[in-house]
Motif scaffolding. Structure first.
Motif, PDB file in Angstrom:
ATOM      1  N   UNK A 342       0.826  -1.203   0.000  1.00 22.48           N
ATOM      2  CA  UNK A 342       0.000   0.000   0.000  1.00 22.48           C
ATOM      3  C   UNK A 342       0.861   1.254   0.000  1.00 22.48           C
ATOM      4  N   UNK A 343       0.251   2.380  -0.367  1.00 25.43           N
ATOM      5  CA  UNK A 343       0.831   3.706  -0.177  1.00 25.43           C
ATOM      6  C   UNK A 343       0.386   4.260   1.171  1.00 25.43           C
ATOM      7  N   UNK A 344       1.183   5.162   1.743  1.00 22.88           N
ATOM      8  CA  UNK A 344       0.784   5.913   2.946  1.00 22.88           C
ATOM      9  C   UNK A 344       0.096   4.989   3.961  1.00 22.88           C
ATOM     10  N   UNK A 345       0.823   3.984   4.371  1.00 18.44           N
ATOM     11  CA  UNK A 345       0.246   2.859   5.123  1.00 18.44           C
ATOM     12  C   UNK A 345      -0.413   3.267   6.434  1.00 18.44           C
ATOM     13  N   UNK A 346      -0.016   4.420   6.999  1.00 16.38           N
ATOM     14  CA  UNK A 346      -0.558   4.795   8.305  1.00 16.38           C
ATOM     15  C   UNK A 346      -1.839   5.614   8.205  1.00 16.38           C
ATOM     16  N   UNK A 347      -2.263   5.954   7.027  1.00 14.20           N
ATOM     17  CA  UNK A 347      -3.476   6.784   6.888  1.00 14.20           C
ATOM     18  C   UNK A 347      -4.715   5.892   6.818  1.00 14.20           C
ATOM     19  N   UNK A 348      -5.711   6.231   7.663  1.00 14.37           N
ATOM     20  CA  UNK A 348      -6.946   5.457   7.680  1.00 14.37           C
ATOM     21  C   UNK A 348      -8.023   6.231   8.410  1.00 14.37           C
ATOM     22  N   UNK A 349      -9.201   5.641   8.481  1.00 15.48           N
ATOM     23  CA  UNK A 349     -10.282   6.237   9.265  1.00 15.48           C
ATOM     24  C   UNK A 349     -10.431   5.533  10.609  1.00 15.48           C
TER      25      UNK A 349
END
Length: 440
Positions: A342-349
């Motif tokens: 994945x890209x930007x693995x730490x971004x989530x809701x």
């Protein structure tokens, strides 16, 4: 004085003593009335905030969490989200390596705000936000690296047509590989996989750079790699034999010439970029055999768009990710992926890719809904109850688990804004990349 002014205009006697009391009361009223209109913050702080709690900085959130937001889903105020993975082998050990699912970062080196080492402004896309060391500390166990010949050395570069330029280069490959070596040395029970998009033509160039970084002592010999869908050794055996670094290349000639495994001889892979995120579809990459061929024991699932956008990643890592995992599972003949890139693995809701990997490991390792429900030594399907709450996700307190504040290169809730130069070139870059095939 306002009271006295009223009294004067009403033709009433003005009492200076009474007026003083009224002035004092008025001042007190004006002093305290804002307290009734300024919203008081009930947000936690000092590492006491739990999952989904409001926060103002990374230090507010508990262990394994970081402070972010998700404007793409209308969540503009910062809140605590997961920032670290559960290491599955620390809960269920002793199984073959190919029974586990590991988090992988696409273009792990392509980091927002990475130093400019060539003297030129960088004109390319970014895929991650923190250092490779931090990625590994947060539970990433797979790194995708694009390697090129550049400046009489081997560099990590996000470029096109197999050529690295000053404006697409990041850093010499040995710098990142030394980060990997330091992590493996510090964490003797961990296993890392590196997948190389290989544009190196220097004879023995890859062999040399891995050796110079001190990684040859951890190298998993290609001759011992299982073929034709056979099981890999157990993670315990790999650790005991110090075969803790798996390296794969996209150049088939390197297996015979340098002893580096040709990627698609040992794994199947779905299409990368936009074709890999179309709902309901999970086609195999053209270099790979069909996902359901059962020809290899490793399955790499790509899940990232062609054009990476930081603010959109949190949306991509919510429900669409869960649906795509199910789609690829079916396309592979009911096989759970071993890697999810994945890209930007730490971004989530909220839980993001970390929750997705936990669910995948739970299903494959113990037949439970999440790996945190698995019980070491218990029969398959014997699951412990996990209380649903907003607490920090459980991470086993054993070797192989990591804790501490999660830090990005910039503020967690800050959106990276490219320079005006990049913004002006953005439409041209997109058109150009489609026309000539930018390496993603």
């Amino acid at each position: 004085m306002l009271a006295c002014f009223a009294e004067e205009h009403s033709m009433k006697p003005c009492s200076r003593g009474a007026d003083s009391h009224r002035i004092i009361l008025l001042m007190l009223f004006l002093l305290f009335i804002p307290l009734f209109f300024i919203p008081t913050s009930t947000a936690c702080s000092n590492a006491n905030c739990q999952l989904l709690d409001s926060c103002s900085s990374a230090s507010d959130c508990g262990s394994g969490l970081y402070c972010g937001n998700c404007p793409a889903l209308g969540k503009t105020q910062p809140f605590c989200t997961r920032g670290q993975a559960t290491i599955p082998s620390s809960i269920v050990s002793g199984l073959p390596f190919n029974k586990y699912t590991w988090l992988m970062t696409h273009n792990a080196f392509s980091i927002v705000d990475a130093p400019l080492l060539t003297g030129s402004q960088r004109v390319t896309f970014y895929n991650q936000e923190d250092t490779v060391t931090n990625q590994l500390t947060n539970g990433v166990r797979g790194l995708m690296l694009d390697m090129y010949d550049f400046q009489n050395d081997i560099w990590l570069c996000h470029s096109f047509r197999g050529q690295c330029y000053n404006f697409t280069a990041f850093e010499p490959a040995i710098s990142t590989l030394k980060e990997v070596e330091a992590f493996l040395t510090k964490n003797p029970s961990e296993i890392i996989t590196i997948i190389i998009e290989d544009y190196v033509h220097t004879p023995k160039g890859l062999t040399r750079v891995f050796s110079d970084a001190g990684l040859d002592k951890y190298w998993y010999p290609v001759a011992k790699m299982p073929k034709k869908n056979q099981n890999w050794p157990t993670v315990n055996d790999m650790v005991q034999n110090n075969h803790r670094l798996l390296v794969f290349t996209s150049d088939s000639s390197k297996e015979a010439d340098e002893g580096i495994a040709y990627q698609w001889r040992y794994m199947v892979e779905n299409e990368a970029g936009d074709p890999g995120v179309v709902p309901g579809s999970c086609p195999n990459r053209k270099e790979s055999k069909p996902l359901n061929s059962r020809s290899s024991s490793l399955f790499l699932m790509n899940y990232f768009p062609t054009i990476p956008v930081e603010n959109e990643a949190c949306k991509e890592h919510s429900s669409p990710l869960a649906y795509m995992v199910g789609t690829c599972y079916k396309s592979a003949g009911n096989v759970i992926p071993n890697f999810i890139a994945v890209n930007f693995y730490m971004r989530s809701d909220g839980g993001g890719v970390f929750d997705a990997v936990d669910r995948m490991n739970g299903q494959s390792l113990c037949g439970c809904s999440t790996v945190t429900s698995c019980q070491a030594g218990a029969p398959f399907g014997s699951c412990k109850t996990i209380t649903a709450s907003n607490n920090t996700p459980a991470t086993p307190d054993t070797a192989g688990s990591f804790s501490g504040s999660v830090q990005l290169t910039g503020a967690a809730s800050t959106v990276h804004i490219p320079s005006i130069f990049i913004l002006c070139l953005f439409p041209i870059l997109i058109t150009f990349s489609v026309a000539i095939g930018v390496e993603i």
